[in-house]
Motif scaffolding. Structure first.
Motif, PDB file in Angstrom:
ATOM      1  N   PHE A 132       9.730  -3.854   5.930  1.00  0.00           N
ATOM      2  CA  PHE A 132      10.225  -2.487   6.060  1.00  0.00           C
ATOM      3  C   PHE A 132       9.561  -1.642   4.973  1.00  0.00           C
ATOM      4  CE2 PHE A 132      13.414  -5.287   7.769  1.00  0.00           C
ATOM      5  CZ  PHE A 132      13.849  -4.642   8.912  1.00  0.00           C
ATOM      6  N   THR A 133       8.917  -0.558   5.385  1.00  0.00           N
ATOM      7  CA  THR A 133       8.322   0.370   4.427  1.00  0.00           C
ATOM      8  C   THR A 133       8.365   1.768   5.029  1.00  0.00           C
ATOM      9  OG1 THR A 133       6.435   0.783   2.967  1.00  0.00           O
ATOM     10  CG2 THR A 133       5.931   0.067   5.219  1.00  0.00           C
ATOM     11  N   ASP A 134       7.888   2.759   4.285  1.00  0.00           N
ATOM     12  CA  ASP A 134       7.999   4.133   4.779  1.00  0.00           C
ATOM     13  C   ASP A 134       6.657   4.661   5.284  1.00  0.00           C
ATOM     14  OD1 ASP A 134       6.559   5.568   2.589  1.00  0.00           O
ATOM     15  OD2 ASP A 134       8.188   4.753   1.362  1.00  0.00           O
ATOM     16  N   GLY A 135       6.680   5.883   5.773  1.00  0.00           N
ATOM     17  CA  GLY A 135       5.544   6.456   6.460  1.00  0.00           C
ATOM     18  C   GLY A 135       4.298   6.630   5.624  1.00  0.00           C
ATOM     19  N   ARG A 136       4.426   6.616   4.309  1.00  0.00           N
ATOM     20  CA  ARG A 136       3.238   6.712   3.453  1.00  0.00           C
ATOM     21  C   ARG A 136       2.303   5.527   3.652  1.00  0.00           C
ATOM     22  NH1 ARG A 136       5.817   6.893  -2.299  1.00  0.00           N
ATOM     23  NH2 ARG A 136       7.171   5.384  -1.239  1.00  0.00           N
ATOM     24  N   TYR A 137       2.864   4.429   4.138  1.00  0.00           N
ATOM     25  CA  TYR A 137       2.108   3.181   4.193  1.00  0.00           C
ATOM     26  C   TYR A 137       1.843   2.699   5.620  1.00  0.00           C
ATOM     27  CZ  TYR A 137       3.291   3.114  -0.739  1.00  0.00           C
ATOM     28  OH  TYR A 137       3.420   3.448  -2.056  1.00  0.00           O
ATOM     29  N   THR A 138       1.909   3.616   6.585  1.00  0.00           N
ATOM     30  CA  THR A 138       1.694   3.223   7.980  1.00  0.00           C
ATOM     31  C   THR A 138       0.330   2.570   8.159  1.00  0.00           C
ATOM     32  OG1 THR A 138       3.119   5.024   8.738  1.00  0.00           O
ATOM     33  CG2 THR A 138       1.624   4.042  10.358  1.00  0.00           C
ATOM     34  N   ASP A 139      -0.721   3.243   7.753  1.00  0.00           N
ATOM     35  CA  ASP A 139      -2.074   2.700   7.922  1.00  0.00           C
ATOM     36  C   ASP A 139      -2.320   1.515   7.007  1.00  0.00           C
ATOM     37  OD1 ASP A 139      -2.565   4.640   9.807  1.00  0.00           O
ATOM     38  OD2 ASP A 139      -3.607   5.991   8.412  1.00  0.00           O
ATOM     39  N   GLN A 140      -1.821   1.608   5.783  1.00  0.00           N
ATOM     40  CA  GLN A 140      -2.035   0.534   4.817  1.00  0.00           C
ATOM     41  C   GLN A 140      -1.375  -0.755   5.279  1.00  0.00           C
ATOM     42  OE1 GLN A 140      -1.251   1.606   0.754  1.00  0.00           O
ATOM     43  NE2 GLN A 140      -0.890  -0.514   0.132  1.00  0.00           N
ATOM     44  N   ALA A 141      -0.146  -0.655   5.768  1.00  0.00           N
ATOM     45  CA  ALA A 141       0.555  -1.838   6.245  1.00  0.00           C
ATOM     46  C   ALA A 141      -0.181  -2.448   7.436  1.00  0.00           C
ATOM     47  CB  ALA A 141       1.988  -1.496   6.629  1.00  0.00           C
ATOM     48  N   ARG A 142      -0.672  -1.596   8.319  1.00  0.00           N
ATOM     49  CA  ARG A 142      -1.403  -2.099   9.483  1.00  0.00           C
ATOM     50  C   ARG A 142      -2.643  -2.881   9.047  1.00  0.00           C
ATOM     51  NH1 ARG A 142      -2.367   2.496  11.824  1.00  0.00           N
ATOM     52  NH2 ARG A 142      -0.422   2.518  13.028  1.00  0.00           N
ATOM     53  N   ALA A 143      -3.285  -2.425   7.986  1.00  0.00           N
ATOM     54  CA  ALA A 143      -4.511  -3.069   7.519  1.00  0.00           C
ATOM     55  C   ALA A 143      -4.251  -4.322   6.698  1.00  0.00           C
ATOM     56  CB  ALA A 143      -5.331  -2.075   6.694  1.00  0.00           C
TER      57      ALA A 143
END
Length: 365
Positions: free
Chosen positions: A53-64
């Motif tokens: 679970f994380t927030d929208g700042r890390y959408t792309d980072q989490a995907r990568a």
């Protein structure tokens, strides 16, 4: 990194700890389990799978970055989003018995525990755990040891910058700044800790962070430094002498050097960390310096600069292949000065490997 294997080994600890779910909140543990390097996140691990679970700042980072974990991007704080997900996916279990939710009791704040407890619905029970992920992290795999080896090599190279900069009248902070600049140029993301440059009488401070004090015309200079490369920390200490050292300074340095060698020689599988700590103290006692060795012999190092095991008196953890620890005896005489020599070693099948070894002979500037 073998995130799948790490999560499998973590789940293997659930039964003996009477857990259904573990809520992981310590960011280095999150990185270890799934690769996520953001500054806000919670991982929920169960037998059925794991979810970040994380927030929208890390959408792309989490995907990568994230492996072996599903990702939920939430508008709530991650710790608040996890209970709602547990309610939706585990309510079937609590109709039969309580669902035991483990928390990292040494990491989660009192306020965080209260928040989690208040948000969990009826039937869910919190259970404190200690060091479940940290115990896995204590033994490094081959990929981690290679990362630590490269970080140690980068860290070792910084000493050359110190030697070029250390001169009477130069501020300690100037030496630290030069080392940190070179570290960045070499690829370090940050320093492992605030660089220690402690000169003259200040060298008797075991953690004497670089100050605006000028390096004196004569005396020891303790340089303790490390850099983070690809997430893994290095840690090294070398002590030099400005001006010609007297006989007592040479005697002290030689005793610390011999103490470090004795401790490194003791590092092998099946030996307790307490026994390793005992060896340098024997050497220093023979030189009537043991009372000036005021800290533990070392500590684990990895994603964090201080990890388990603690290499100290009274500690019973047994060394095994894959553990990576520092060996850093020192002598500190208030009002006079101090000496510390430190290397990072990896425990092997038959002994240990010094990561990025370099000379420990006394250097005079």
């Amino acid at each position: 990194m073998d995130h799948k294997g790490r999560l499998k080994r973590l789940r293997a600890a659930f039964e003996r700890n009477h857990l259904d779910v573990l809520v992981v909140t310590h960011l280095p543990n999150i990185r270890y389990l799934c690769g996520f390097t953001g500054t806000a996140g919670v991982v929920v691990v169960s037998e059925q799978g794991s979810r970040l679970f994380t927030d929208g700042r890390y959408t792309d980072q989490a995907r990568a970055e994230v492996e072996e974990c599903k990702v939920t991007i939430t508008g709530k704080p991650p710790l608040a989003a996890a209970p709602a997900w547990l309610k939706d996916h585990w309510s079937h279990l609590v109709r039969k018995r309580p669902c035991w939710v483990g928390i990292e009791s040494e990491r989660l704040t009192v306020a965080g525990r209260r928040q989690l407890s208040n948000l969990l619905p009826a039937g869910f029970r919190l259970r404190e755990t200690g060091g479940l992920v940290e115990r896995l992290r204590m033994v490094k795999d081959a990929d981690e040891i290679e990362c630590l080896r490269k970080a140690a090599a980068l860290g070792a190279s910084l000493f050359d910058s110190a030697l070029k900069t250390i001169r009477p009248g130069v501020k300690e902070t100037e030496v630290a700044a030069e080392m940190e600049y070179v570290a960045r140029l070499a690829g370090a993301t940050e320093m492992s800790f605030p660089t220690i440059i402690a000169a003259g009488k200040r060298s008797a401070l075991p953690h004497g962070r670089a100050s605006t004090a000028a390096i004196p015309a004569r005396g020891f200079v303790v340089c303790d430094f490390g850099a983070i490369l690809a997430g893994y920390c290095s840690d090294r200490t070398r002590t030099v002498h400005v001006g010609r050292p007297g006989s007592e300074a040479r005697r002290t340095y030689k005793a610390v050097q011999e103490a470090q060698r004795a401790a490194i020689a003791a590092v092998k599988p099946g030996v307790s960390v307490g026994d390793v700590d005992r060896e340098p103290r024997k050497i220093l006692k023979n030189s009537n310096l043991a009372r000036f060795f005021t800290h533990s012999t070392g500590h684990g190092v990895g994603l964090e600069i201080h990890e388990a095991p603690r290499v100290a008196a009274g500690q019973s953890e047994m060394l095994c292949p894959g553990m990576v620890i520092t060996i850093e005896p020192g002598v500190y005489v208030t009002g006079q000065g101090g000496v510390r020599i430190e290397d990072v070693v990896a425990v092997t099948e038959r002994g240990c490997e010094i990561l990025a070894p370099s000379s420990t002979e006394l250097i005079t500037i």
